[in-house]
Design a protein around this motif. Structure first.
Motif, short mmCIF file in Angstrom:
data_model
loop_
_atom_site.label_atom_id
_atom_site.label_comp_id
_atom_site.label_asym_id
_atom_site.label_seq_id
_atom_site.Cartn_x
_atom_site.Cartn_y
_atom_site.Cartn_z
N GLU A 1 14.79 5.37 3.44
CA GLU A 1 15.70 6.05 4.36
C GLU A 1 16.94 5.21 4.66
O GLU A 1 18.07 5.72 4.65
N ASP B 1 0.57 4.01 1.46
CA ASP B 1 0.68 4.67 2.76
C ASP B 1 1.45 3.84 3.78
O ASP B 1 1.51 4.21 4.95
N ASP B 2 2.05 2.76 3.36
CA ASP B 2 2.77 1.87 4.27
C ASP B 2 4.06 2.55 4.76
O ASP B 2 4.83 3.09 3.98
N ASP B 3 4.28 2.52 6.07
CA ASP B 3 5.46 3.15 6.66
C ASP B 3 6.75 2.41 6.31
O ASP B 3 7.83 2.99 6.39
N ARG B 4 6.65 1.16 5.92
CA ARG B 4 7.85 0.40 5.58
C ARG B 4 8.54 0.97 4.34
O ARG B 4 9.75 0.85 4.20
N ASP C 1 8.87 4.18 3.55
CA ASP C 1 9.71 5.28 4.01
C ASP C 1 10.97 4.78 4.71
O ASP C 1 12.06 5.31 4.49
N GLY C 2 10.82 3.77 5.54
CA GLY C 2 11.98 3.18 6.22
C GLY C 2 12.95 2.55 5.24
O GLY C 2 14.17 2.67 5.40
N CYS D 1 0.84 -1.19 0.00
CA CYS D 1 0.00 0.00 0.00
C CYS D 1 0.88 1.25 0.00
O CYS D 1 1.94 1.28 0.63
#
Length: 64
Positions: A46, A37-40, A42-43, A35
């Motif tokens: 980064e 919007d998944d925070d993974r 961004d991680g 998805c």
């Protein structure tokens, strides 16, 4: 008053461009299953950006 000219250059390691291509390929393969919007995501970006900044780019300053 004294004046000093400094030349700053960035040296990019030879492996950075193929590494970025591999990361982009991995992201395209995984994109249908993750998805937006998944925070993974961004991680993931980064961590790899930090790795490239730490090991693949070197800044050199020299006087003229």
């Amino acid at each position: 008053m004294a004046k000093i000219d400094v030349v700053l250059s960035a040296k990019v390691a030879w492996w950075v461009r193929p590494y970025l291509a591999a990361i982009a390929l991995l992201a395209r393969i995984c994109s249908p299953f993750v998805c937006i919007d998944d925070d993974r995501i961004d991680g993931f970006a980064e961590r790899h950006g930090n790795f490239i900044a730490k090991h693949g780019i070197r800044f050199v300053a020299s006087q003229k």
